[in-house]
Design a protein around this motif. Sequence first.
Motif, PDB file in Angstrom:
ATOM      1  N   ILE A   1       0.969  -1.076  -0.052  1.00 17.80           N
ATOM      2  CA  ILE A   1      -0.141   0.037  -0.092  1.00 17.80           C
ATOM      3  C   ILE A   1       0.719   0.648  -0.269  1.00 17.80           C
ATOM      4  O   ILE A   1       0.978   2.253  -1.035  1.00 17.80           O
ATOM      5  CB  ILE A   1      -1.052  -0.152   1.038  1.00 17.80           C
ATOM      6  N   ALA A   2       2.319   1.209   1.111  1.00 17.05           N
ATOM      7  CA  ALA A   2       3.442   1.964   0.455  1.00 17.05           C
ATOM      8  C   ALA A   2       3.542   2.932  -1.249  1.00 17.05           C
ATOM      9  O   ALA A   2       3.823   3.857  -1.434  1.00 17.05           O
ATOM     10  CB  ALA A   2       3.919   2.338   1.397  1.00 17.05           C
ATOM     11  N   ALA A   3       3.849   1.880  -1.791  1.00 20.88           N
ATOM     12  CA  ALA A   3       3.763   1.754  -2.853  1.00 20.88           C
ATOM     13  C   ALA A   3       2.791   2.794  -3.478  1.00 20.88           C
ATOM     14  O   ALA A   3       3.474   2.841  -4.883  1.00 20.88           O
ATOM     15  CB  ALA A   3       4.241   0.273  -2.994  1.00 20.88           C
ATOM     16  N   GLY A   4       1.596   2.272  -3.866  1.00 19.27           N
ATOM     17  CA  GLY A   4       0.477   3.424  -3.913  1.00 19.27           C
ATOM     18  C   GLY A   4       0.673   4.591  -3.827  1.00 19.27           C
ATOM     19  O   GLY A   4       0.323   5.111  -4.648  1.00 19.27           O
ATOM     20  N   VAL A   5       0.894   4.577  -2.820  1.00 19.24           N
ATOM     21  CA  VAL A   5       0.809   6.051  -1.772  1.00 19.24           C
ATOM     22  C   VAL A   5       2.436   6.729  -2.964  1.00 19.24           C
ATOM     23  O   VAL A   5       1.878   8.035  -2.967  1.00 19.24           O
ATOM     24  CB  VAL A   5       1.312   6.064  -0.132  1.00 19.24           C
ATOM     25  N   VAL A   6       3.142   6.628  -2.168  1.00 19.88           N
ATOM     26  CA  VAL A   6       4.435   7.249  -2.905  1.00 19.88           C
ATOM     27  C   VAL A   6       4.227   7.532  -4.502  1.00 19.88           C
ATOM     28  O   VAL A   6       4.695   8.647  -4.927  1.00 19.88           O
ATOM     29  CB  VAL A   6       5.430   6.745  -2.748  1.00 19.88           C
ATOM     30  N   GLU A   7       3.442   6.815  -5.835  1.00 21.73           N
ATOM     31  CA  GLU A   7       3.057   7.347  -6.487  1.00 21.73           C
ATOM     32  C   GLU A   7       2.250   8.095  -7.265  1.00 21.73           C
ATOM     33  O   GLU A   7       1.830   8.293  -8.274  1.00 21.73           O
ATOM     34  CB  GLU A   7       3.156   5.891  -7.502  1.00 21.73           C
ATOM     35  N   THR A   8       1.583   8.367  -6.205  1.00 19.95           N
ATOM     36  CA  THR A   8       0.259   9.812  -5.713  1.00 19.95           C
ATOM     37  C   THR A   8       0.023  10.736  -5.356  1.00 19.95           C
ATOM     38  O   THR A   8       1.540  10.723  -4.874  1.00 19.95           O
ATOM     39  CB  THR A   8      -1.075   9.144  -5.752  1.00 19.95           C
ATOM     40  N   THR A   9       0.343  12.060  -5.879  1.00 21.17           N
ATOM     41  CA  THR A   9       0.451  13.310  -4.917  1.00 21.17           C
ATOM     42  C   THR A   9      -1.054  13.473  -4.021  1.00 21.17           C
ATOM     43  O   THR A   9      -2.067  13.250  -4.496  1.00 21.17           O
ATOM     44  CB  THR A   9       0.017  14.508  -6.579  1.00 21.17           C
ATOM     45  N   GLY A  10      -0.624  13.729  -3.017  1.00 20.75           N
ATOM     46  CA  GLY A  10      -1.538  12.935  -1.815  1.00 20.75           C
ATOM     47  C   GLY A  10      -1.504  12.152  -0.991  1.00 20.75           C
ATOM     48  O   GLY A  10      -0.851  11.095  -0.853  1.00 20.75           O
TER      49      GLY A  10
END
Length: 327
Positions: free
Chosen positions: A284-293
Amino acid sequence: MHLAIAGSVATDHLQVFTGKFSDSLVPDQLDKLAVSFLVEDLDIRRGGCAANISFALGSLGHRPTLVASVGTDFVEQGYQSWLEQAGVDCSLVHVSPRLHTALCTITTDDDHAQIVTFYPGAMSEARRIDVAAIHAERPIDVLLIGPDDPAGMQRHTQTAREVGIPFAADPSQQLAWADGDLIADLIDGAAYLFSNDYEAALIEKKTGWSEQEVQSRVGTRVVTRGKDGVSVYPGDGDVVEVAAIPGVDAVDPTGVGDSFRAGYLAGVATGLGPERSAQLGCAIAAGVVETTGTQEYTLERDAFIGRIRSAYGDAAASEIDAALDLP
């Protein structure tokens, strides 16, 4: 399992500086520091550690209770309804009638170094929240105590010890200013201690405890290491090393640690062991770092589990998939 998440709720003002902060710093002149960075972007987003963790847990199929203090703008500007739609229980949030919800300004440079300023606002009233009353209404299985009003963090920690609520210590951003006695009080007796590798070293330096002494005072110690993955130190077993998800196109590191914590706790709540819980957190961290916000991502089951399968294998994907309640 009932997870309660105590900590900050804030509005994030995210700015991007094209260049490197380090290029504007003169090491022997830092006592006269006066620099200005011209930013090229401004993105206003919902944030705050407790809100980020709660949102991620909701996205993973859990219904965490948010334990936080906010201003009336939390309701008026739609932040509460946003979290509730994500599956977060906001019914026990303390609302200050006079102070604005906390405000965080984060400027990120080309190296993903960050300069952060934080206005606490209504967060300063978190010390008024009675965790024991929440526990009496709906027993808490794990209480995460994240960055918050310092007096509130101390009260929550003491209450957890007195009432017997297992708690996860996550002092993170508050470590920079806190002294060793406060840090020791916040982590002693924690079932889980979350930190990154820099924060782990800071805990040891300020408390005067060795790594072994820190370990002896907590249950499971979880240390994130960015692109180098995660180390999990169980209280009664060998260290577990989990690699980060490969092939990540990093856009914005804000909130990545929060999402990892949510993934790890979601694994704990569904009976997964340390390795699978850390793998879930990394995914889930990987998905977050790939988005702004910090709360702008969505989890689609097939793609999410597919990413876990590619990184960690079929067994990990099957076990994590069976544990989650994703659409």
